[in-house]
Design an enzyme around this catalytic site. Structure first.
Site, mmCIF file in Angstrom:
data_model
loop_
_atom_site.group_PDB
_atom_site.id
_atom_site.type_symbol
_atom_site.label_atom_id
_atom_site.label_comp_id
_atom_site.label_asym_id
_atom_site.label_seq_id
_atom_site.Cartn_x
_atom_site.Cartn_y
_atom_site.Cartn_z
ATOM 1 N N GLY A 13 0.833 -1.198 0.000
ATOM 2 C CA GLY A 13 0.000 0.000 0.000
ATOM 3 C C GLY A 13 0.862 1.239 0.000
ATOM 4 C CE1 TYR A 14 0.001 4.284 -5.297
ATOM 5 C CE2 TYR A 14 0.237 1.902 -5.202
ATOM 6 C CZ TYR A 14 -0.271 3.026 -5.809
ATOM 7 O OH TYR A 14 -1.069 2.901 -6.916
ATOM 8 N N GLY A 15 -0.842 4.460 -0.918
ATOM 9 C CA GLY A 15 -1.798 5.571 -0.832
ATOM 10 C C GLY A 15 -2.729 5.325 0.339
ATOM 11 C CD GLU A 61 -6.890 0.355 -4.353
ATOM 12 O OE1 GLU A 61 -6.421 1.195 -5.146
ATOM 13 O OE2 GLU A 61 -7.162 0.626 -3.176
#
Length: 180
Positions: free
Chosen positions: A9-11, A83
């Protein structure tokens, strides 16, 4: 117990964890940079007025810090739905920061060719766009501010995100002064 996978996860996956996981670890992804270049028609905007959310762009020298979650395969049904709107699953190698271990992982990116891709703009224009956008999951500004806070908590200084946060806060301040 089913098969287990690491998901990066980056957001919003960093701070809005609405799925079960077995383990969590700060992780690094090489060769990608976080950018507010993806349109959000379903969470932080609407089809008529999309918000802006992060995706990853290839950047050979970059190191993107985020969070890896060890999940059972069944969690992908939820993540694929969450997503949607242009994101696709990709496989990669992740460095688990505290374990000093490299693992195979999955991450979601919204590539340039998808229908919701908005692309780059100046920090000021991006911040103005984010400030005015709202969707079923809330304000786009809250998304940016929550992400910046979560990154600081990880010890990550993402120049793109932090510059947008600074621009957004300045716009909010000037808006408060003009309406105050």
């Amino acid at each position: 117990m089913g098969k287990e996978f690491w998901v990066f996860g980056y957001g919003s996956l960093i701070y809005k964890v609405d799925f079960p996981y077995i383990d969590r670890e700060v992780a690094l992804l090489r060769g990608w940079s976080r950018r507010f270049w993806q349109g959000s028609h379903d969470h932080r905007g609407t089809p008529e007025s999309p918000g802006r959310v992060v995706t990853l762009i290839r950047d050979p020298d970059a190191l993107c810090r985020g969070v890896a979650f060890l999940v059972e395969e069944s969690v992908f049904a939820h993540l694929d739905y969450r997503e949607k709107n242009g994101y696709e699953r990709h496989r990669t190698r992740l460095q688990l920061e505290h374990r000093e271990e490299t693992v195979s992982g999955t991450f979601y990116i919204a590539a340039e060719g998808n229908n919701a891709f908005l692309g780059p703009d100046s920090d000021h224009a991006l911040a103005k766009h984010i400030l005015r956008s709202h969707g079923p999951s809330g304000s786009n500004a809250d998304y940016l501010l929550s992400l910046a806070k979560a990154l600081r908590e990880l010890g990550e200084h993402d120049e793109h995100v932090m510059n947008l946060e600074k621009e957004l806060l300045a716009l909010q301040e000037s808006d408060n002064i003009s309406h105050g």
